[in-house]
Every structure is written in C-alpha cells, then in structure tokens.
Design a protein around this motif. Structure first.
Motif, PDB file in Angstrom:
ATOM      1  N   LEU A 155       0.830  -1.198   0.000  1.00 45.42           N
ATOM      2  CA  LEU A 155       0.000   0.000   0.000  1.00 45.42           C
ATOM      3  C   LEU A 155       0.865   1.249   0.000  1.00 45.42           C
ATOM      4  CD1 LEU A 155      -2.682   1.506   0.226  1.00 45.42           C
ATOM      5  CD2 LEU A 155      -2.607   1.151   2.705  1.00 45.42           C
ATOM      6  N   GLU A 156       1.890   1.280   0.848  1.00 45.17           N
ATOM      7  CA  GLU A 156       2.784   2.436   0.911  1.00 45.17           C
ATOM      8  C   GLU A 156       3.485   2.652  -0.431  1.00 45.17           C
ATOM      9  OE1 GLU A 156       4.086   2.479   5.628  1.00 45.17           O
ATOM     10  OE2 GLU A 156       5.155   1.189   4.206  1.00 45.17           O
ATOM     11  N   ARG A 157       3.881   1.568  -1.071  1.00 45.22           N
ATOM     12  CA  ARG A 157       4.570   1.691  -2.356  1.00 45.22           C
ATOM     13  C   ARG A 157       3.635   2.265  -3.410  1.00 45.22           C
ATOM     14  NH1 ARG A 157       5.917  -3.237  -2.874  1.00 45.22           N
ATOM     15  NH2 ARG A 157       7.713  -3.004  -1.495  1.00 45.22           N
ATOM     16  N   SER A 158       2.382   1.850  -3.405  1.00 48.02           N
ATOM     17  CA  SER A 158       1.435   2.375  -4.394  1.00 48.02           C
ATOM     18  C   SER A 158       1.176   3.857  -4.151  1.00 48.02           C
ATOM     19  CB  SER A 158       0.127   1.584  -4.348  1.00 48.02           C
ATOM     20  OG  SER A 158      -0.580   1.811  -3.142  1.00 48.02           O
ATOM     21  N   MET A 159       1.100   4.266  -2.872  1.00 46.19           N
ATOM     22  CA  MET A 159       0.915   5.674  -2.551  1.00 46.19           C
ATOM     23  C   MET A 159       2.139   6.484  -2.965  1.00 46.19           C
ATOM     24  SD  MET A 159      -1.128   5.589   1.119  1.00 46.19           S
ATOM     25  CE  MET A 159       0.163   4.709   1.994  1.00 46.19           C
ATOM     26  N   TYR A 160       3.303   5.943  -2.664  1.00 48.47           N
ATOM     27  CA  TYR A 160       4.547   6.617  -3.012  1.00 48.47           C
ATOM     28  C   TYR A 160       4.651   6.841  -4.523  1.00 48.47           C
ATOM     29  CZ  TYR A 160       9.529   6.906  -4.151  1.00 48.47           C
ATOM     30  OH  TYR A 160      10.729   7.266  -4.681  1.00 48.47           O
ATOM     31  N   GLN A 161       4.327   5.823  -5.294  1.00 50.93           N
ATOM     32  CA  GLN A 161       4.413   5.946  -6.747  1.00 50.93           C
ATOM     33  C   GLN A 161       3.398   6.959  -7.269  1.00 50.93           C
ATOM     34  OE1 GLN A 161       6.694   4.780  -8.677  1.00 50.93           O
ATOM     35  NE2 GLN A 161       7.725   3.447  -7.188  1.00 50.93           N
ATOM     36  N   ALA A 162       2.194   6.973  -6.675  1.00 51.94           N
ATOM     37  CA  ALA A 162       1.182   7.947  -7.089  1.00 51.94           C
ATOM     38  C   ALA A 162       1.634   9.368  -6.779  1.00 51.94           C
ATOM     39  CB  ALA A 162      -0.139   7.640  -6.401  1.00 51.94           C
ATOM     40  N   MET A 163       2.219   9.568  -5.609  1.00 48.58           N
ATOM     41  CA  MET A 163       2.699  10.892  -5.238  1.00 48.58           C
ATOM     42  C   MET A 163       3.872  11.318  -6.107  1.00 48.58           C
ATOM     43  SD  MET A 163       2.343  10.093  -1.166  1.00 48.58           S
ATOM     44  CE  MET A 163       3.409  11.398  -0.569  1.00 48.58           C
ATOM     45  N   LYS A 164       4.732  10.375  -6.416  1.00 48.65           N
ATOM     46  CA  LYS A 164       5.907  10.670  -7.244  1.00 48.65           C
ATOM     47  C   LYS A 164       5.498  11.093  -8.648  1.00 48.65           C
ATOM     48  CE  LYS A 164      10.342   8.602  -8.584  1.00 48.65           C
ATOM     49  NZ  LYS A 164      11.172   7.389  -8.488  1.00 48.65           N
ATOM     50  N   GLY A 165       4.419  10.500  -9.162  1.00 44.02           N
ATOM     51  CA  GLY A 165       3.971  10.808 -10.513  1.00 44.02           C
ATOM     52  C   GLY A 165       2.973  11.946 -10.589  1.00 44.02           C
ATOM     53  N   SER A 166       2.641  12.557  -9.453  1.00 45.08           N
ATOM     54  CA  SER A 166       1.641  13.616  -9.423  1.00 45.08           C
ATOM     55  C   SER A 166       2.230  14.947  -9.879  1.00 45.08           C
ATOM     56  CB  SER A 166       1.105  13.758  -7.992  1.00 45.08           C
ATOM     57  OG  SER A 166       0.257  14.876  -7.885  1.00 45.08           O
ATOM     58  N   SER A 167       1.377  15.811 -10.430  1.00 46.41           N
ATOM     59  CA  SER A 167       1.810  17.171 -10.769  1.00 46.41           C
ATOM     60  C   SER A 167       1.909  18.037  -9.522  1.00 46.41           C
ATOM     61  CB  SER A 167       0.825  17.797 -11.762  1.00 46.41           C
ATOM     62  OG  SER A 167      -0.464  17.899 -11.187  1.00 46.41           O
ATOM     63  N   PHE A 168       1.272  17.613  -8.431  1.00 43.09           N
ATOM     64  CA  PHE A 168       1.352  18.315  -7.160  1.00 43.09           C
ATOM     65  C   PHE A 168       2.712  18.059  -6.523  1.00 43.09           C
ATOM     66  CE2 PHE A 168       0.699  18.427  -2.520  1.00 43.09           C
ATOM     67  CZ  PHE A 168       0.211  19.717  -2.382  1.00 43.09           C
ATOM     68  N   GLN A 169       3.290  19.079  -5.919  1.00 45.64           N
ATOM     69  CA  GLN A 169       4.601  18.939  -5.295  1.00 45.64           C
ATOM     70  C   GLN A 169       4.448  18.560  -3.820  1.00 45.64           C
ATOM     71  OE1 GLN A 169       6.883  22.516  -5.908  1.00 45.64           O
ATOM     72  NE2 GLN A 169       7.251  22.072  -8.066  1.00 45.64           N
ATOM     73  N   TYR A 170       4.854  17.343  -3.492  1.00 50.48           N
ATOM     74  CA  TYR A 170       4.892  16.873  -2.107  1.00 50.48           C
ATOM     75  C   TYR A 170       6.284  17.181  -1.564  1.00 50.48           C
ATOM     76  CZ  TYR A 170       0.549  14.314  -2.969  1.00 50.48           C
ATOM     77  OH  TYR A 170      -0.754  13.966  -3.257  1.00 50.48           O
ATOM     78  N   ARG A 171       6.365  18.146  -0.653  1.00 55.58           N
ATOM     79  CA  ARG A 171       7.648  18.637  -0.161  1.00 55.58           C
ATOM     80  C   ARG A 171       7.927  18.148   1.257  1.00 55.58           C
ATOM     81  NH1 ARG A 171      10.251  22.716  -2.794  1.00 55.58           N
ATOM     82  NH2 ARG A 171       9.239  23.466  -4.704  1.00 55.58           N
TER      83      ARG A 171
END
Length: 265
Positions: free
Chosen positions: A20-36
């Motif tokens: 689950l964490e890996r799927s969230m991480y990949q989604a965040m990594k590919g998002s146009s939103f900047q997770y800082r």
C-alpha cells in the motif's frame, strides 16, 4: 512530484515499503502536485499515517457503528456526552485516546453521519501513528461533530480528485437528492486504493457503486446523476509532522480549562 530537502527525489529505495505504501509513493511521485519534505523521515511519516487512515476506515466499517442523521445520533455515555446539536463531547476524566478507541471497540453503541465518520477515522489514524501520550496532549478538547476539528488536525483543500492518493477525502455530490432523505445529498468518502472508497452508511464501494447508491435517493422524476466533486481534501501531514518533531523546549503548552494549545516560539 516528491521533493526532499529542496531536491527532486530520485534515489529513494521503496523496497522496504508495504504494498500500500509503495502504491501511494508511486502515485505521489507521478503527481503534478509537489509533495515537499525536509527529510525522508517526513515522507515516511506521511506514508505511515495514510496507511493508518486506510486501516482505520476499514476497521470503522467493520465495527458495527450505525448511520444516522444528527437528530438521531448516539454514543457510548461512559465515554461521551451527546450534545444538543447531535455531536459528542468527550466526558470529563476520559482520555482522548480512550474515547476514540471505544468507538471501534463498541461500535454498536454509536450512530452518526458520514462527515463525523471521516473525522473519527482521521483521529484514529493519527492516534495509531503518534501514540496515546502525544495524542492526548494534542487533542485534549475532543468534540465529534460534522466537520468540527481540533486545531491541531488540519485539512488541505485540493483540486483534481484524479490526483487523490489513498488516505485522501473525497465527496460524491447528489444535487437532486430527495428532500425526504436530506442526508443523502452527498457522501464523504475516504480513498482506500484505486477506485475503492469507504463511505459511512454505504460501506466500501467503487465509485460506480457509490453513484448508484446515491441515485436511489434522488427526488422523484430526477435524471441528474450523482457524481464525484471536483475538489478533495487531505490531511496536513507536514503540519502534524512539525508539531510532533518540534523540540519540546521550543514549545509553549498552554491550558485553558480542558483545552491544550501548542504554540511554536
């Protein structure tokens, strides 16, 4: 996009993350939103809290809690006082973590609507992420009612629900709801994974199933379908991380009555 300490993250090893964490991480990594994040620890904290949100939503769904409007809400009187507006105020002498955990342990004694369910899930996830001691200090003034939040639990309003990640809060709107059942004007849901949501009163459903369920509660003769709203919310993970990692010597903890306020100096 994930940015850590000012740099676009490229070398993070996700092999030790849960599925689950890996799927969230990949989604965040590919998002146009900047997770800082200031550090990898901040990223891991968010992934952990998001996982607890998903787990807490599933647990609430299995707890036996019932759906009701504010007028008919109910709670366990050992831990909570039901107040006039249909919300629940933590009883004097009860610790916040005890009050939250009782909802999951004795769900059959509780009934509330979907917004309150979302707040309960978020509190439970934070509790399991930071532990009872810190939770009790941060959330000593607990009241459960609609979208009423303790000041240390903040939400961020976001655009484009297609970029939502597991643990985010979305809303299905039902503009032609039947006036006889106004509580079905919409449904607040928590994203559990790809096209899977928890909505109190409907259970764990896909988006099509949620729309189908809401459409059954439209006014007679209506042909306007329920749909996913174009905005969503997510917990302010960065704010929560800053609070729990701040040097205690740099914090002022002020108590006013039963409430605690934490201020950065």
């Amino acid at each position: 996009m994930i940015i850590i300490a000012g740099n676009s993250e490229t070398d993070f090893d996700d092999s030790k993350l849960s599925a689950l964490e890996r799927s969230m991480y990949q989604a965040m990594k590919g998002s146009s939103f900047q997770y800082r994040y200031d550090s990898v620890a901040g990223l891991l904290f968010e992934l952990g809290v998001r996982s607890h949100i998903v787990e807490s939503a599933r647990l609430l769904n299995e707890s036996g809690v019932q759906f009701s409007d504010f007028e008919h809400s109910r709670c366990n009187p050992v831990y909570w006082d039901r107040i006039e507006n249909g919300g629940f105020q933590l009883k004097s002498g009860v610790t916040p973590h005890e009050g939250i955990r009782d909802i999951f342990n004795n769900g059959r004694l509780y009934a509330f609507e979907c917004a309150t369910a979302v707040t309960i899930v978020l509190y439970k996830a934070v509790l399991e992420s930071i532990g009872p001691q810190q939770f009790d200090m941060l959330f000593s003034d607990l009241m459960l009612y609609d979208w009423h939040f303790n000041s240390n639990l903040r939400l961020i309003d976001r655009m484009n629900p297609m970029e939502a990640v597991a643990g985010d809060i979305l809303y299905f709107q039902n503009p032609d709801f039947d006036p006889a059942t106004p509580w079905w004007r919409g449904e607040n849901v928590i994203l559990l994974g790809q096209d899977l949501y928890y909505g109190h009163g409907l259970g764990i459903k896909t988006s099509d199933e949620i729309v189908e369920g809401l459409n059954k509660s439209r006014k007679p003769g209506s042909f306007q379908s329920a749909s996913l709203a174009d905005r969503f919310d997510q917990l302010d993970f960065s704010y929560l991380w800053r609070i729990i990692t701040s040097d205690r010597r740099k914090l002022i903890i002020a108590k006013v009555g039963a409430r605690s306020y934490i201020l950065n100096t």
